[in-house]
Design a protein around this motif. Structure first.
Motif, mmCIF file in Angstrom:
data_model
loop_
_atom_site.group_PDB
_atom_site.id
_atom_site.type_symbol
_atom_site.label_atom_id
_atom_site.label_comp_id
_atom_site.label_asym_id
_atom_site.label_seq_id
_atom_site.Cartn_x
_atom_site.Cartn_y
_atom_site.Cartn_z
ATOM 1 N N ASP A 26 -1.849 7.356 8.951
ATOM 2 C CA ASP A 26 -1.813 6.912 7.558
ATOM 3 C C ASP A 26 -0.380 6.664 7.139
ATOM 4 O O ASP A 26 0.536 7.393 7.543
ATOM 5 N N LEU A 27 -0.195 5.647 6.289
ATOM 6 C CA LEU A 27 1.105 5.416 5.676
ATOM 7 C C LEU A 27 1.303 6.456 4.582
ATOM 8 O O LEU A 27 0.373 6.750 3.827
ATOM 9 N N GLU A 28 2.484 7.010 4.497
ATOM 10 C CA GLU A 28 2.773 7.991 3.455
ATOM 11 C C GLU A 28 3.524 7.280 2.336
ATOM 12 O O GLU A 28 4.732 7.100 2.405
ATOM 13 N N MET A 29 2.758 6.856 1.325
ATOM 14 C CA MET A 29 3.348 6.157 0.194
ATOM 15 C C MET A 29 3.136 6.966 -1.075
ATOM 16 O O MET A 29 2.068 7.566 -1.270
ATOM 17 N N LEU A 30 4.156 6.961 -1.921
ATOM 18 C CA LEU A 30 4.052 7.624 -3.214
ATOM 19 C C LEU A 30 3.181 6.786 -4.133
ATOM 20 O O LEU A 30 3.253 5.556 -4.118
ATOM 21 N N GLU A 31 2.391 7.431 -4.953
ATOM 22 C CA GLU A 31 1.530 6.722 -5.900
ATOM 23 C C GLU A 31 2.288 6.534 -7.208
ATOM 24 O O GLU A 31 2.051 7.215 -8.200
ATOM 25 N N ILE A 32 3.184 5.579 -7.203
ATOM 26 C CA ILE A 32 4.021 5.299 -8.364
ATOM 27 C C ILE A 32 3.239 4.472 -9.387
ATOM 28 O O ILE A 32 3.316 4.708 -10.578
ATOM 29 N N LEU A 33 2.498 3.512 -8.890
ATOM 30 C CA LEU A 33 1.659 2.636 -9.709
ATOM 31 C C LEU A 33 0.198 2.911 -9.372
ATOM 32 O O LEU A 33 -0.091 3.575 -8.371
ATOM 33 N N PRO A 34 -0.741 2.392 -10.156
ATOM 34 C CA PRO A 34 -2.153 2.536 -9.789
ATOM 35 C C PRO A 34 -2.420 1.980 -8.377
ATOM 36 O O PRO A 34 -1.720 1.082 -7.904
ATOM 37 N N CYS A 35 -3.442 2.517 -7.745
ATOM 38 C CA CYS A 35 -3.750 2.196 -6.342
ATOM 39 C C CYS A 35 -3.869 0.698 -6.075
ATOM 40 O O CYS A 35 -3.359 0.210 -5.070
ATOM 41 N N ASP A 36 -4.542 -0.028 -6.961
ATOM 42 C CA ASP A 36 -4.729 -1.454 -6.715
ATOM 43 C C ASP A 36 -3.404 -2.217 -6.755
ATOM 44 O O ASP A 36 -3.186 -3.147 -5.973
ATOM 45 N N GLN A 37 -2.480 -1.798 -7.633
ATOM 46 C CA GLN A 37 -1.169 -2.444 -7.684
ATOM 47 C C GLN A 37 -0.338 -2.102 -6.451
ATOM 48 O O GLN A 37 0.371 -2.962 -5.904
ATOM 49 N N MET A 38 -0.421 -0.857 -6.008
ATOM 50 C CA MET A 38 0.299 -0.458 -4.781
ATOM 51 C C MET A 38 -0.253 -1.235 -3.582
ATOM 52 O O MET A 38 0.506 -1.675 -2.717
ATOM 53 N N ALA A 39 -1.561 -1.417 -3.550
ATOM 54 C CA ALA A 39 -2.189 -2.168 -2.451
ATOM 55 C C ALA A 39 -1.704 -3.616 -2.451
ATOM 56 O O ALA A 39 -1.427 -4.189 -1.387
ATOM 57 N N GLN A 40 -1.569 -4.221 -3.629
ATOM 58 C CA GLN A 40 -1.087 -5.602 -3.712
ATOM 59 C C GLN A 40 0.359 -5.702 -3.241
ATOM 60 O O GLN A 40 0.726 -6.653 -2.540
ATOM 61 N N LEU A 41 1.186 -4.738 -3.621
ATOM 62 C CA LEU A 41 2.576 -4.731 -3.156
ATOM 63 C C LEU A 41 2.636 -4.591 -1.629
ATOM 64 O O LEU A 41 3.420 -5.265 -0.968
ATOM 65 N N LEU A 42 1.787 -3.714 -1.091
ATOM 66 C CA LEU A 42 1.750 -3.512 0.362
ATOM 67 C C LEU A 42 1.289 -4.779 1.075
ATOM 68 O O LEU A 42 1.869 -5.179 2.087
ATOM 69 N N LYS A 43 0.273 -5.435 0.535
ATOM 70 C CA LYS A 43 -0.205 -6.694 1.126
ATOM 71 C C LYS A 43 0.918 -7.720 1.180
ATOM 72 O O LYS A 43 1.109 -8.395 2.189
ATOM 73 N N GLY A 44 1.653 -7.840 0.076
ATOM 74 C CA GLY A 44 2.753 -8.802 0.028
ATOM 75 C C GLY A 44 3.840 -8.495 1.043
ATOM 76 O O GLY A 44 4.336 -9.395 1.731
ATOM 77 N N ALA A 45 4.210 -7.226 1.147
ATOM 78 C CA ALA A 45 5.258 -6.831 2.093
ATOM 79 C C ALA A 45 4.809 -7.062 3.535
ATOM 80 O O ALA A 45 5.600 -7.493 4.387
ATOM 81 N N LEU A 46 3.543 -6.795 3.823
ATOM 82 C CA LEU A 46 3.025 -7.008 5.180
ATOM 83 C C LEU A 46 2.903 -8.499 5.490
ATOM 84 O O LEU A 46 3.169 -8.922 6.622
#
Length: 189
Positions: A26-46
């Motif tokens: 699992d990736l260890e990411m801090l939940e700074i923003l709501p999950c769906d926003q963090m997922a969108q940021l991760l998608k963009g970075a990937l």
């Protein structure tokens, strides 16, 4: 009076050998923003690193290695696959000391059965060798992927912090040092 006779049998098998190995984490990411926003940021970075979306996951194939990341859960799967086509041949001889007849047929059957078992053992050894190659390729890729995924997590975390800071108030000053990964944000509330 008995006669000696020699029987020779030949067999060949063709197989498509497959081997694979997989590691999940699992990736260890801090939940700074709501999950769906963090997922969108991760998608963009990937996506910037060559990952493509397939069935809700971000996937990249590098040769025989497939990396799959679920942006919603952070689950990472790295899979190594190896395939090889083998053609194995063999021959076996046996000697009988009887008149030609039922004993000849049973000797021929026994020789063919032993030869098939031998070829199956050789195919299994080839599969085990191929499995070792798949595992070795996975181990080599794992170190590179760990470093790359750490960079992705750092980028996503920095972007999430910037967005969160802008939600809290007006950003007065922001300094970022990509070399050591530090980010300083001054916000006026």
């Amino acid at each position: 009076m008995s006669r000696a006779y020699r029987i020779r049998v030949r067999e060949s098998i063709s197989r498509e050998l497959k081997a694979s190995d997989e590691i999940c984490s699992d990736l260890e990411m801090l939940e700074i923003l709501p999950c769906d926003q963090m997922a969108q940021l991760l998608k963009g970075a990937l996506a910037e690193r060559g990952f493509e979306e397939q069935d809700g996951k971000m996937v990249r194939k590098d040769g025989d290695i497939t990396v799959s990341i679920d942006p919603e859960t952070g689950e990472v799967s790295i899979r190594s696959e190896a395939t090889e086509k083998v053609d194995l041949e063999g021959a076996r001889e046996g000697t009988g000391y009887d008149d030609v007849g039922p004993n000849e047929a049973s000797l021929r059957e026994r020789l063919q059965r032993e030869l098939k078992q031998d070829l199956e053992r050789r195919a299994e050894q080839q599969t085990q060798r191929l499995q070792g190659q798949a595992t070795e390729a996975l181990e080599k890729k794992l170190a590179d992927m760990q470093q790359e995924l750490n960079q992705v997590v750092n980028k996503v975390t920095a972007e999430a912090l910037k967005q969160k800071a802008s939600q809290l108030g007006q950003i007065k000053e922001m300094t970022e040092d990509p070399e050591n990964g530090s980010l300083t944000i001054k916000v006026e509330v």
